[in-house]
Design a protein around this motif. Structure first.
Motif, PDB file in Angstrom:
ATOM      1  N   ALA A 350     -14.452 -12.083 -35.196  1.00  0.00           N
ATOM      2  CA  ALA A 350     -15.750 -11.879 -34.547  1.00  0.00           C
ATOM      3  C   ALA A 350     -15.573 -11.681 -33.044  1.00  0.00           C
ATOM      4  CB  ALA A 350     -16.663 -13.069 -34.824  1.00  0.00           C
ATOM      5  N   GLU A 351     -14.669 -12.450 -32.447  1.00  0.00           N
ATOM      6  CA  GLU A 351     -14.423 -12.285 -31.013  1.00  0.00           C
ATOM      7  C   GLU A 351     -13.833 -10.910 -30.714  1.00  0.00           C
ATOM      8  OE1 GLU A 351     -12.793 -15.174 -27.700  1.00  0.00           O
ATOM      9  OE2 GLU A 351     -11.109 -14.438 -28.914  1.00  0.00           O
ATOM     10  N   ILE A 352     -12.862 -10.492 -31.521  1.00  0.00           N
ATOM     11  CA  ILE A 352     -12.241  -9.181 -31.306  1.00  0.00           C
ATOM     12  C   ILE A 352     -13.283  -8.070 -31.421  1.00  0.00           C
ATOM     13  CG2 ILE A 352     -10.615  -7.506 -32.244  1.00  0.00           C
ATOM     14  CD1 ILE A 352      -8.849  -9.898 -33.080  1.00  0.00           C
ATOM     15  N   LYS A 353     -14.123  -8.139 -32.451  1.00  0.00           N
ATOM     16  CA  LYS A 353     -15.160  -7.127 -32.630  1.00  0.00           C
ATOM     17  C   LYS A 353     -16.105  -7.095 -31.435  1.00  0.00           C
ATOM     18  CE  LYS A 353     -17.996  -4.138 -34.341  1.00  0.00           C
ATOM     19  NZ  LYS A 353     -17.680  -2.694 -34.164  1.00  0.00           N
ATOM     20  N   ALA A 354     -16.480  -8.271 -30.941  1.00  0.00           N
ATOM     21  CA  ALA A 354     -17.378  -8.331 -29.785  1.00  0.00           C
ATOM     22  C   ALA A 354     -16.729  -7.708 -28.556  1.00  0.00           C
ATOM     23  CB  ALA A 354     -17.762  -9.787 -29.496  1.00  0.00           C
ATOM     24  N   ILE A 355     -15.457  -7.987 -28.337  1.00  0.00           N
ATOM     25  CA  ILE A 355     -14.756  -7.451 -27.167  1.00  0.00           C
ATOM     26  C   ILE A 355     -14.663  -5.927 -27.259  1.00  0.00           C
ATOM     27  CG2 ILE A 355     -12.540  -7.373 -25.961  1.00  0.00           C
ATOM     28  CD1 ILE A 355     -14.206  -9.948 -25.551  1.00  0.00           C
ATOM     29  N   LEU A 356     -14.265  -5.403 -28.423  1.00  0.00           N
ATOM     30  CA  LEU A 356     -14.127  -3.961 -28.571  1.00  0.00           C
ATOM     31  C   LEU A 356     -15.473  -3.245 -28.467  1.00  0.00           C
ATOM     32  CD1 LEU A 356     -11.464  -3.687 -31.427  1.00  0.00           C
ATOM     33  CD2 LEU A 356     -11.116  -3.457 -28.953  1.00  0.00           C
ATOM     34  N   SER A 357     -16.537  -3.933 -28.851  1.00  0.00           N
ATOM     35  CA  SER A 357     -17.883  -3.350 -28.778  1.00  0.00           C
ATOM     36  C   SER A 357     -18.561  -3.622 -27.440  1.00  0.00           C
ATOM     37  CB  SER A 357     -18.766  -3.908 -29.906  1.00  0.00           C
ATOM     38  OG  SER A 357     -18.219  -3.607 -31.165  1.00  0.00           O
ATOM     39  N   LYS A 358     -17.840  -4.342 -26.554  1.00  0.00           N
ATOM     40  CA  LYS A 358     -18.387  -4.708 -25.236  1.00  0.00           C
ATOM     41  C   LYS A 358     -19.675  -5.511 -25.383  1.00  0.00           C
ATOM     42  CE  LYS A 358     -16.284  -0.859 -22.680  1.00  0.00           C
ATOM     43  NZ  LYS A 358     -15.357  -0.473 -23.760  1.00  0.00           N
ATOM     44  N   ARG A 359     -19.629  -6.482 -26.261  1.00  0.00           N
ATOM     45  CA  ARG A 359     -20.755  -7.393 -26.480  1.00  0.00           C
ATOM     46  C   ARG A 359     -20.346  -8.827 -26.150  1.00  0.00           C
ATOM     47  NH1 ARG A 359     -25.033  -5.164 -29.441  1.00  0.00           N
ATOM     48  NH2 ARG A 359     -24.950  -2.906 -29.134  1.00  0.00           N
ATOM     49  N   ALA A 360     -21.336  -9.683 -25.917  1.00  0.00           N
ATOM     50  CA  ALA A 360     -21.062 -11.056 -25.506  1.00  0.00           C
ATOM     51  C   ALA A 360     -20.819 -11.989 -26.687  1.00  0.00           C
ATOM     52  CB  ALA A 360     -22.218 -11.583 -24.659  1.00  0.00           C
ATOM     53  N   GLY A 361     -21.157 -11.550 -27.889  1.00  0.00           N
ATOM     54  CA  GLY A 361     -20.965 -12.419 -29.049  1.00  0.00           C
ATOM     55  C   GLY A 361     -21.967 -13.551 -29.108  1.00  0.00           C
ATOM     56  N   THR A 362     -23.200 -13.337 -28.630  1.00  0.00           N
ATOM     57  CA  THR A 362     -24.231 -14.370 -28.612  1.00  0.00           C
ATOM     58  C   THR A 362     -25.174 -14.207 -29.805  1.00  0.00           C
ATOM     59  OG1 THR A 362     -25.547 -12.950 -27.162  1.00  0.00           O
ATOM     60  CG2 THR A 362     -24.158 -14.587 -26.101  1.00  0.00           C
ATOM     61  N   PHE A 363     -26.165 -15.089 -29.893  1.00  0.00           N
ATOM     62  CA  PHE A 363     -27.152 -15.006 -30.967  1.00  0.00           C
ATOM     63  C   PHE A 363     -28.055 -13.790 -30.766  1.00  0.00           C
ATOM     64  CE2 PHE A 363     -26.551 -19.724 -30.683  1.00  0.00           C
ATOM     65  CZ  PHE A 363     -25.886 -19.864 -31.886  1.00  0.00           C
ATOM     66  N   LEU A 364     -28.234 -12.986 -31.803  1.00  0.00           N
ATOM     67  CA  LEU A 364     -29.162 -11.855 -31.705  1.00  0.00           C
ATOM     68  C   LEU A 364     -30.588 -12.345 -31.465  1.00  0.00           C
ATOM     69  CD1 LEU A 364     -27.918  -9.425 -34.495  1.00  0.00           C
ATOM     70  CD2 LEU A 364     -27.830  -9.069 -32.031  1.00  0.00           C
ATOM     71  N   ARG A 365     -30.881 -13.527 -31.947  1.00  0.00           N
ATOM     72  CA  ARG A 365     -32.215 -14.111 -31.747  1.00  0.00           C
ATOM     73  C   ARG A 365     -32.565 -14.221 -30.266  1.00  0.00           C
ATOM     74  NH1 ARG A 365     -32.735 -20.326 -33.157  1.00  0.00           N
ATOM     75  NH2 ARG A 365     -31.416 -20.346 -31.293  1.00  0.00           N
ATOM     76  N   ASP A 366     -31.541 -14.464 -29.452  1.00  0.00           N
ATOM     77  CA  ASP A 366     -31.777 -14.674 -28.025  1.00  0.00           C
ATOM     78  C   ASP A 366     -31.608 -13.398 -27.202  1.00  0.00           C
ATOM     79  OD1 ASP A 366     -32.111 -17.354 -28.660  1.00  0.00           O
ATOM     80  OD2 ASP A 366     -29.995 -17.835 -28.292  1.00  0.00           O
ATOM     81  N   LYS A 367     -31.325 -12.309 -27.868  1.00  0.00           N
ATOM     82  CA  LYS A 367     -31.097 -11.054 -27.142  1.00  0.00           C
ATOM     83  C   LYS A 367     -32.418 -10.493 -26.630  1.00  0.00           C
ATOM     84  CE  LYS A 367     -28.974  -6.468 -27.695  1.00  0.00           C
ATOM     85  NZ  LYS A 367     -28.055  -6.583 -26.561  1.00  0.00           N
ATOM     86  N   VAL A 368     -32.409 -10.096 -25.383  1.00  0.00           N
ATOM     87  CA  VAL A 368     -33.586  -9.463 -24.790  1.00  0.00           C
ATOM     88  C   VAL A 368     -33.453  -7.956 -24.983  1.00  0.00           C
ATOM     89  CG1 VAL A 368     -34.886  -9.074 -22.670  1.00  0.00           C
ATOM     90  CG2 VAL A 368     -33.819 -11.308 -23.091  1.00  0.00           C
TER      91      VAL A 368
END
Length: 385
Positions: A350-368
């Motif tokens: 999950a961390e690798i996917k987040a890094i390659l996608s340039k995402r923070a790896g946080t909860f989508l619920r909290d995404k603005v």
């Protein structure tokens, strides 16, 4: 990437069995949808589906239209609009509040420029490539050009359009997309007509190099294989690093630290995880890896261990500035409370996917804001002579 691999395998099987096929591709999305542009699904004449263009709500209707496209041997452009009550009456029921536009192309295996031949060429070499799909947004009932151009990083262009001005504009955009690694959608207007092109970047599969052939590496490789990643396991212990222990991987290397790098092909889609439980082995590997500034290097174990490794490397004279350390992750993995080797593997991937996608790896619920970028929904227009 795995979807393309599965589609090509399914196409090869259909060819051996003499079945007709059609390829459905999401070429444009406005608003929210389950899949984004570039999602694909292969349909055979007997109704076998490989890949997906939605979460399951479009596939039935797309299957019917794909059979019609195969029968007519003519590409078909289809729009699904969730704001249109007729779609609900038809049982589409998207539930995504978006407009999804799909091009369905019957595959002619005799044509060297059919979409599957381009996808096969892409998979044949570990390189980025660009695929161009042309369609008419304004006149959906007219003939749809479909997938027409392919270019890999090697620079060889396959396919062409009869309009030389359009061909020139497309080639320029293909080269730009190869440089930026970002797909674009653009309308090319002439006094006679206007065609929209989805100029799509195709990225090689993630290459995961796992240093360490212990029991905790097994679930990591198995889960990565499900994602379609290309996996290499490296260890200095011949009794641990065996193909029998790691049936899901492409390569197993038994090597000392100084022997490893010459045997690896490292690129921007390569990620590495050190989980040897051997301090000296990992020290020797970090000494070689950190100066390369790779996309991701993860180190299993407590933070104190990593700090000790870095202190020792710095004492040796290795320059460990922010640029060198920015893609080093240790302790490896997202903080999900992982305990077992399977849970740790999930956290790492999950961390690798987040890094390659340039995402923070946080909860989508909290995404603005929206989950997916809406940049591809914006269609630029250029006027050709």
């Amino acid at each position: 990437m795995k979807e393309i691999q599965d589609i090509v395998r399914a196409f090869d099987a259909a060819q051996r069995e003499g079945k007709q096929t059609a390829l459905a591709t999401v070429v444009h999305v406005q608003g929210s949808s389950y899949r984004r542009p570039g999602a694909r699904m292969l349909v055979t004449e007997d109704g076998q589906l490989t890949g997906a263009i939605s979460g399951g709500c479009l596939e039935g209707d797309a299957l019917r239209k794909a059979r019609l496209a195969m029968m007519q041997q003519k590409a078909m452009f289809v729009t699904y609009d969730t704001s249109d009550e007729d779609d609900a009456k038809l049982g589409v029921g998207l539930g995504c509040n978006g407009i999804i536009q799909i091009l369905i192309e019957p595959i002619n295996p005799e044509s060297p420029s059919n979409p599957l031949s381009f996808l096969q060429a892409f998979l044949s070499r570990r390189q980025h490539a660009v695929l161009v799909t042309l369609f008419s947004l304004d006149y959906q009932a007219k003939e749809q050009p479909g997938t027409c151009l392919f270019m890999s990083e090697a620079g060889k262009l396959v396919g062409e359009h009869s309009d030389e001005h359009l061909q020139k504009a497309l080639v320029a955009d293909v080269q730009q997309v190869l440089q930026t690694r970002t797909s674009v959608t653009k309308t090319y207007a002439t006094p006679q007509t206007a065609l929209t092109g989805f100029v799509e970047i195709l990225k090689p599969a993630v290459s995961l190099v796992v240093f360490g052939a212990g029991n905790d590496a097994v679930p990591l490789t198995e889960m990565a294989a499900i994602l379609g990643w290309q996996i290499t396991v490296v260890d200095g212990r011949a009794n641990y690093a065996t193909a029998a222990r790691f049936p899901a991987v492409q390569r197993v290397l038994v090597a000392k630290p100084e022997q490893v790098l010459p045997q690896l092909e490292l690129d921007e889609q390569t990620v590495l995880v050190l989980m040897t439980h051997n301090y000296n082995y990992e020290l020797a590997m970090l000494r070689q890896l950190l100066p390369l500034q790779l996309s991701y290097v993860g180190v299993l174990g407590p933070k104190k261990k990593l700090e000790r490794l870095l202190d020792e490397l710095e004492e040796e004279g290795l320059q460990l500035n922010e640029e060198v350390l920015k893609n080093l992750y240790g302790p490896v993995g997202l903080d999900i409370g992982a305990e077992t080797s399977e849970e740790i593997a999930l956290a790492i991937l999950a961390e690798i996917k987040a890094i390659l996608s340039k995402r923070a790896g946080t909860f989508l619920r909290d995404k603005v804001g929206v989950i997916h970028s809406r940049e591809q929904a914006e269609i630029k227009q250029v006027t050709l002579k």
